[in-house]
Design a protein around this motif. Structure first.
Motif, mmCIF file in Angstrom:
data_model
loop_
_atom_site.group_PDB
_atom_site.id
_atom_site.type_symbol
_atom_site.label_atom_id
_atom_site.label_comp_id
_atom_site.label_asym_id
_atom_site.label_seq_id
_atom_site.Cartn_x
_atom_site.Cartn_y
_atom_site.Cartn_z
ATOM 1 N N ILE A 85 17.235 79.174 93.314
ATOM 2 C CA ILE A 85 15.450 80.619 93.756
ATOM 3 C C ILE A 85 16.174 81.517 94.486
ATOM 4 O O ILE A 85 15.351 82.713 94.684
ATOM 5 N N LEU A 86 17.175 81.406 95.187
ATOM 6 C CA LEU A 86 17.301 81.969 96.488
ATOM 7 C C LEU A 86 18.464 83.282 95.449
ATOM 8 O O LEU A 86 17.695 84.411 96.480
ATOM 9 N N GLU A 87 18.972 82.869 94.631
ATOM 10 C CA GLU A 87 19.784 84.437 93.955
ATOM 11 C C GLU A 87 18.349 84.986 93.138
ATOM 12 O O GLU A 87 18.584 86.405 93.831
ATOM 13 N N LEU A 88 17.858 84.372 92.768
ATOM 14 C CA LEU A 88 16.998 84.525 91.389
ATOM 15 C C LEU A 88 15.508 85.782 93.076
ATOM 16 O O LEU A 88 15.376 87.079 92.329
ATOM 17 N N HIS A 89 15.460 85.124 94.024
ATOM 18 C CA HIS A 89 14.566 86.077 94.361
ATOM 19 C C HIS A 89 15.208 87.113 94.849
ATOM 20 O O HIS A 89 14.700 88.135 95.175
ATOM 21 N N SER A 90 16.440 86.797 95.389
ATOM 22 C CA SER A 90 17.242 88.254 95.693
ATOM 23 C C SER A 90 17.009 89.811 94.910
ATOM 24 O O SER A 90 17.312 90.362 95.355
ATOM 25 N N TRP A 142 14.722 89.563 91.948
ATOM 26 C CA TRP A 142 13.605 89.331 91.537
ATOM 27 C C TRP A 142 12.492 89.677 92.429
ATOM 28 O O TRP A 142 11.596 90.319 92.685
ATOM 29 N N GLY A 143 12.395 89.163 93.788
ATOM 30 C CA GLY A 143 11.516 89.025 94.312
ATOM 31 C C GLY A 143 11.109 88.247 94.202
ATOM 32 O O GLY A 143 11.017 87.166 93.732
ATOM 33 N N ASN A 144 9.051 88.391 95.074
ATOM 34 C CA ASN A 144 8.361 87.089 94.258
ATOM 35 C C ASN A 144 7.683 86.607 92.919
ATOM 36 O O ASN A 144 6.511 86.690 92.645
ATOM 37 N N ARG A 145 8.442 87.529 92.129
ATOM 38 C CA ARG A 145 8.341 87.193 90.633
ATOM 39 C C ARG A 145 8.305 85.920 90.104
ATOM 40 O O ARG A 145 9.329 84.949 89.574
ATOM 41 N N TRP A 146 7.959 85.019 91.212
ATOM 42 C CA TRP A 146 7.608 83.334 90.977
ATOM 43 C C TRP A 146 7.476 82.894 89.086
ATOM 44 O O TRP A 146 8.418 81.979 89.180
ATOM 45 N N SER A 147 6.549 83.825 88.222
ATOM 46 C CA SER A 147 6.915 82.693 87.364
ATOM 47 C C SER A 147 7.870 83.267 86.594
ATOM 48 O O SER A 147 8.307 82.225 85.822
ATOM 49 N N GLN A 190 18.416 92.024 107.510
ATOM 50 C CA GLN A 190 19.643 90.920 107.996
ATOM 51 C C GLN A 190 18.942 90.061 107.858
ATOM 52 O O GLN A 190 19.370 88.590 107.754
ATOM 53 N N PHE A 191 18.022 89.247 107.440
ATOM 54 C CA PHE A 191 17.563 87.835 107.172
ATOM 55 C C PHE A 191 18.411 87.766 105.302
ATOM 56 O O PHE A 191 18.209 86.732 105.020
ATOM 57 N N LYS A 192 18.203 89.256 104.466
ATOM 58 C CA LYS A 192 18.603 89.076 103.195
ATOM 59 C C LYS A 192 20.021 88.851 102.762
ATOM 60 O O LYS A 192 20.953 87.741 102.360
ATOM 61 N N ASP A 223 27.572 88.753 90.215
ATOM 62 C CA ASP A 223 28.334 89.725 90.901
ATOM 63 C C ASP A 223 29.270 89.068 92.271
ATOM 64 O O ASP A 223 29.301 88.199 92.212
ATOM 65 N N HIS A 224 29.727 90.421 93.271
ATOM 66 C CA HIS A 224 30.084 90.294 94.565
ATOM 67 C C HIS A 224 30.200 89.324 95.220
ATOM 68 O O HIS A 224 30.876 87.952 95.135
ATOM 69 N N ASN A 225 28.828 89.106 95.626
ATOM 70 C CA ASN A 225 28.674 88.541 96.310
ATOM 71 C C ASN A 225 27.729 87.407 96.359
ATOM 72 O O ASN A 225 27.491 86.455 97.489
ATOM 73 N N THR A 226 27.029 86.855 95.084
ATOM 74 C CA THR A 226 25.984 86.053 95.431
ATOM 75 C C THR A 226 26.782 84.917 93.967
ATOM 76 O O THR A 226 27.624 85.673 93.043
ATOM 77 N N CYS A 227 25.766 84.046 93.909
ATOM 78 C CA CYS A 227 25.746 83.390 92.545
ATOM 79 C C CYS A 227 24.741 82.528 92.276
ATOM 80 O O CYS A 227 23.886 82.105 93.178
ATOM 81 N N VAL A 228 25.439 81.585 90.977
ATOM 82 C CA VAL A 228 23.542 81.649 90.757
ATOM 83 C C VAL A 228 24.298 80.208 89.676
ATOM 84 O O VAL A 228 25.474 80.365 88.778
#
Length: 287
Positions: A91-96, A98-103, A140-142, A181-186
């Motif tokens: 969720i954290l990764e995908l939200h980062s 796509w944003g609020n693309r919940w579906s 900052q939060f991201k 990517d370099h900094n995130t994972c999923v």
DNA sequence: AACAGTAGCAACCGCCACTCG
DNA sequence: GCGAGTGGCGGTTGCTACTGT
């Protein structure tokens, strides 16, 4: 006001409910009988054409309401219960991304509904943003999510995989974790969901739990196992560099003056680190 | 025990895009 | 091309259970 029987206030886009305007429609929580009726009807006739379905099934509900009830609650493949570590990470990764693309996010979390993910985000993630007194959409939060929460989730996933490797269906396959990517994972949902009982992952409370229980000594023992396995050391240099410094900063902070509203964070390591992290960002403007 | 505040979640609302006649 | 019907989506609301005082 009786919420169970009201005239539906039709919006412009819902003008199709013209016929329903003349009838009393139920609102509010669904009853067991209504659930049964809806499930029974769909079992025999299939889903879709929700307004017609609602009418034909004898449900005094809007088609939308029926659809929502089915998709979010009655569907047989809906997963219920705690969001697992892997799911949180996803969720954290995908939200980062796509944003609020919940579906869209929900499509990658089999059995989870967009509504559930949305609720998770609002109640857990946004809560932390609020506690940190920063906007959930701020850099900052991201960055806090990316460099703190996500690495820790990975570590906990790996720790759980190691600790629970011999037990039950909650074994976590490290191969499920892939680099994005370099900094995130999923986690790789396609493989993760291959578990036969549809209950992959480690049930967990929430991000706070993740942070409170983070084993400090693990910072020194990350290892790369295979090419597809995330090594927190390798993939999260920033996070670990930060964590090392953070520990020192925490010591310093606890021995010196308090900052950030003067709140007492002594029982809240998570907030201390977050605050420090945000403070560093503000000071250095780099991560 | 009683009350207030809070968190979690189911359900609703409003808007928009798509389809079809 | 146009309008009605429909489904989908994100945002919001309100109820309930839980927790703290």
């Amino acid at each position: 006001m009786d919420h169970q029987h009201v005239k539906v206030n039709l919006s412009r886009g819902d003008a199709k409910n013209k016929n329903e305007d003349d009838m009393d429609l139920r609102r509010g929580p669904w009853t067991v009988e209504e659930d049964f009726t809806l499930m029974n009807y769909i079992a025999h006739h299939g889903e879709g054409r929700w307004n017609t379905l609602a009418r034909c099934a004898g449900l005094k509900r809007t088609g939308k309401s029926c659809r929502l009830r089915w998709l979010n609650y009655l569907r047989p493949d809906v997963r219920r219960g705690n969001i697992t570590l892997e799911e949180q990470l996803l969720i954290l990764e995908l939200h980062s991304r796509w944003g609020n693309r919940w579906s869209k996010i929900a499509q990658h979390l089999p059995g989870r509904t967009d509504n559930e993910i949305k609720n998770y985000w609002r109640t857990r993630v946004q809560k932390h943003a609020k506690q940190l007194k920063c906007d959930v959409n701020s850099k900052q939060f991201k960055d806090t999510m990316r460099y703190l929460w996500m690495p820790r989730l990975v570590e906990r996933i790996q720790a759980a995989a190691g600790a629970g490797a011999s037990t039950s269906s909650e074994v976590i396959n490290p191969q499920n974790i892939v680099q994005i990517d370099h900094n995130t994972c999923v986690t790789n949902s396609s493989t993760a969901t291959a578990s036969s009982d549809n209950s992959f992952g480690t049930p967990v409370s929430d991000l706070t739990d993740c942070c409170y229980n983070y084993p400090q000594q693990q910072q020194d023992c990350f290892q790369l196992v295979g090419e597809s396995l995330i090594s927190p050391t390798g993939y999260f240099h920033h996070a670990l560099e930060f964590q090392g410094a953070a520990a020192a900063a925490i010591d310093h902070q606890q021995n010196t003056t308090q900052w950030m509203d003067g709140a007492n964070f002594s029982d809240n390591l998570w907030n201390i680190e977050d605050m420090w992290f945000l403070q560093q960002q503000l000071n250095n403007n780099v991560v």
